[in-house]
Write an enzyme that holds these catalytic residues in place. Sequence first.
Site, PDB file in Angstrom:
ATOM      1  N   GLU A  18      45.091  42.787  33.648  1.00 17.83           N
ATOM      2  CA  GLU A  18      45.728  41.676  32.825  1.00 17.83           C
ATOM      3  C   GLU A  18      46.301  42.098  31.738  1.00 17.83           C
ATOM      4  OE1 GLU A  18      42.436  39.163  31.780  1.00 17.83           O
ATOM      5  OE2 GLU A  18      43.810  37.179  31.682  1.00 17.83           O
TER       6      GLU A  18
ATOM      7  N   TRP B 262      32.338  26.040  31.171  1.00 17.58           N
ATOM      8  CA  TRP B 262      33.692  26.466  30.555  1.00 17.58           C
ATOM      9  C   TRP B 262      34.488  27.568  30.949  1.00 17.58           C
ATOM     10  CZ3 TRP B 262      36.359  29.793  27.353  1.00 17.58           C
ATOM     11  CH2 TRP B 262      37.564  29.398  27.078  1.00 17.58           C
TER      12      TRP B 262
ATOM     13  N   ARG C 217      49.736  35.072  37.074  1.00 16.27           N
ATOM     14  CA  ARG C 217      48.879  33.980  36.941  1.00 16.27           C
ATOM     15  C   ARG C 217      49.293  32.933  36.877  1.00 16.27           C
ATOM     16  NH1 ARG C 217      43.635  33.346  32.933  1.00 16.27           N
ATOM     17  NH2 ARG C 217      44.974  31.772  31.898  1.00 16.27           N
TER      18      ARG C 217
ATOM     19  N   GLU D  58      34.314  38.660  34.017  1.00 22.29           N
ATOM     20  CA  GLU D  58      34.647  38.769  32.594  1.00 22.29           C
ATOM     21  C   GLU D  58      33.648  38.436  31.712  1.00 22.29           C
ATOM     22  OE1 GLU D  58      38.244  35.899  32.333  1.00 22.29           O
ATOM     23  OE2 GLU D  58      36.982  34.373  31.093  1.00 22.29           O
TER      24      GLU D  58
ATOM     25  N   ARG E 196      36.225  42.115  37.165  1.00 22.76           N
ATOM     26  CA  ARG E 196      37.019  41.617  36.091  1.00 22.76           C
ATOM     27  C   ARG E 196      36.476  41.953  34.663  1.00 22.76           C
ATOM     28  NH1 ARG E 196      41.108  39.903  34.537  1.00 22.76           N
ATOM     29  NH2 ARG E 196      40.594  37.984  33.788  1.00 22.76           N
TER      30      ARG E 196
ATOM     31  N   ASP F  65      43.000  31.381  38.015  1.00 18.09           N
ATOM     32  CA  ASP F  65      41.601  31.478  37.376  1.00 18.09           C
ATOM     33  C   ASP F  65      41.040  29.904  37.355  1.00 18.09           C
ATOM     34  OD1 ASP F  65      39.507  31.761  35.816  1.00 18.09           O
ATOM     35  OD2 ASP F  65      40.555  32.893  34.023  1.00 18.09           O
TER      36      ASP F  65
ATOM     37  N   TYR G 296      42.549  24.406  29.621  1.00 18.61           N
ATOM     38  CA  TYR G 296      42.380  25.739  29.378  1.00 18.61           C
ATOM     39  C   TYR G 296      43.239  26.477  30.130  1.00 18.61           C
ATOM     40  CZ  TYR G 296      41.291  30.385  30.941  1.00 18.61           C
ATOM     41  OH  TYR G 296      41.469  31.542  31.223  1.00 18.61           O
TER      42      TYR G 296
ATOM     43  N   GLU H 232      40.053  33.516  40.683  1.00 16.79           N
ATOM     44  CA  GLU H 232      38.919  34.278  39.719  1.00 16.79           C
ATOM     45  C   GLU H 232      38.097  33.094  39.318  1.00 16.79           C
ATOM     46  OE1 GLU H 232      41.170  35.175  35.956  1.00 16.79           O
ATOM     47  OE2 GLU H 232      39.278  35.599  35.057  1.00 16.79           O
TER      48      GLU H 232
ATOM     49  N   HIS I  15      37.815  29.346  36.196  1.00 18.82           N
ATOM     50  CA  HIS I  15      36.874  29.504  35.013  1.00 18.82           C
ATOM     51  C   HIS I  15      35.407  28.856  35.033  1.00 18.82           C
ATOM     52  CE1 HIS I  15      37.078  30.309  30.429  1.00 18.82           C
ATOM     53  NE2 HIS I  15      37.999  31.020  31.060  1.00 18.82           N
TER      54      HIS I  15
HETATM   55  C1  CS2 Z   1      40.500  34.445  30.596  1.00 13.18           C
HETATM   56  C2  CS2 Z   1      40.310  34.305  28.865  1.00 13.18           C
HETATM   57  O1  CS2 Z   1      42.007  36.075  30.526  1.00 13.18           O
HETATM   58  C3  CS2 Z   1      41.278  35.320  31.411  1.00 13.18           C
HETATM   59  O2  CS2 Z   1      41.051  35.188  32.457  1.00 13.18           O
HETATM   60  O3  CS2 Z   1      39.407  33.733  31.393  1.00 13.18           O
HETATM   61  O4  CS2 Z   1      41.333  33.901  28.486  1.00 13.18           O
HETATM   62  C4  CS2 Z   1      38.983  33.745  28.504  1.00 13.18           C
HETATM   63  O5  CS2 Z   1      38.926  32.457  28.362  1.00 13.18           O
HETATM   64  C5  CS2 Z   1      38.688  34.384  27.147  1.00 13.18           C
HETATM   65  O6  CS2 Z   1      38.970  35.564  27.096  1.00 13.18           O
HETATM   66  C6  CS2 Z   1      37.693  33.768  26.430  1.00 13.18           C
HETATM   67  O7  CS2 Z   1      37.410  34.611  25.306  1.00 13.18           O
HETATM   68 MG    MG Z   2      39.366  34.376  33.299  1.00 13.41          MG
END
Ligand code: CS2
Ligand code: MG
Length: 410
Positions: A347, A410, A148, A270, A291, A218, A160, A244, A220
């Site tokens: 992942e 976020w 990634r 996720e 995810r 990602d 992030y 993602e 996000h």
């Molecule tokens: C992220 C995570 O792994 C990912 O794809 O989106 O790091 C996510 O930010 C964290 O799990 C939040 O707790």
């Molecule tokens: Mg993610």
Amino acid sequence: MSTIESVEVLLTNPGRNFVTVRITTSDGATGLGDATLNGRELAVASYLRDHVAPILIGHDPAAIEGTWQYLYRGAYWRRGPVTMASIAAVDMALWDIKGKVAGLPVYQLLGGAVRRGLLTYGHASGAEIPQIFDSIREHLDEGYRAVRVQTAVPGLGQVYGVSAAGASGSGRYDYEPARPGTRPTEEQWDTRAYMRHLPTVFEAVRGEFGPELPLLHDGHHRMTPNQAGQLGRALEPYDLFWLEDCTPAENQQSLRRVRDLTSQPLAIGEIFNSIWDYQTLITEQLIDYVRSAVTHTGGITHLKKIMDFASLYQIKSGFHGPTDISPVGQAAALHLGLAIHNFGIQEYMRHSDPTLEVFHTSYTFADGLLHPGDVPGLGVEYDDQAGDAHGYSPAYLPVNRLTDGTMHDW
Ligand code: CS2
Ligand code: MG
């Protein structure tokens, strides 16, 4: 008949917080489950201690589906991250016990291995292109066969998923989003600046590493469906494995707009916690990868149902596996991934040494493939002494604001 004798909730912070359930039976068998909900750990711990543990004592530990339904339907209040992480932890612990009693790894109970190991991706990142290249090379040297790629955005501060320390060793995962403290830190965001910059990074990465390497990204949850479609289209020449969380996807139907605009493979889920969060996304084939984490989606029992449903629509797994999924949750994902036909990718960010002193794992990573190992159950043991040495300490995920101060996704 063996019965559930105790349900303990273990909180530890060997560098980051984890919530673990340990179920012990009247026969002395024990099972572990992961209930870690990043930044909201105490809510899950209370749900488990105050409302789940007391009502499970005396139940048959072998009755996994029945117990799942008892906790889900019995609560009356369904779904939600706190409820589903709590049910997930109990579910994992019961699968762990069933495996130990049978003398078999959990993947055998789920039907056996469909493959030799699980294709895995790691997190490469950097502020500038040379650091991103170094970070990708470091992953390839460790055997990763997919990466990634996250990047800083010119004009913005900490973003992030981007390591401030660049590629090198221990600094690689220093961006761990939950930061110690009693309040969330604040980050700044500008979607247009990000959308302008990202394709230039992928152009450079493809130029350097060639067409073969699977590359992921990602988003996000930060784009509107229209923006997501535009970005997906701009990235098409670089042949991503997936894009993602291009939108929050709370409105599942809005993904139709993204699909109309781009053929970019999409991965979402996720922050979902139920099969119902996926209903439209799956039946209309609006995503390509699920995810979810076992930890946040009601455990092995529920995620297996989501994956069987997804298999009817040629949608594969891409289970969430950052370091806020504990080694117990990660092991559960590996057992499930090994046993389902529609596995896609896993992942994996190696946990820190202090974490691995609390959780003794038996999964392996070799030649880019993860394997859960053949120890009966999930194959993870909890070291009480190491766990007790690190108590819970508050940590929060950051919040994200646009440059004018507006709160953003976020
Ligand atoms: C992220 C995570 O792994 C990912 O794809 O989106 O790091 C996510 O930010 C964290 O799990 C939040 O707790
Ligand atoms: Mg993610």
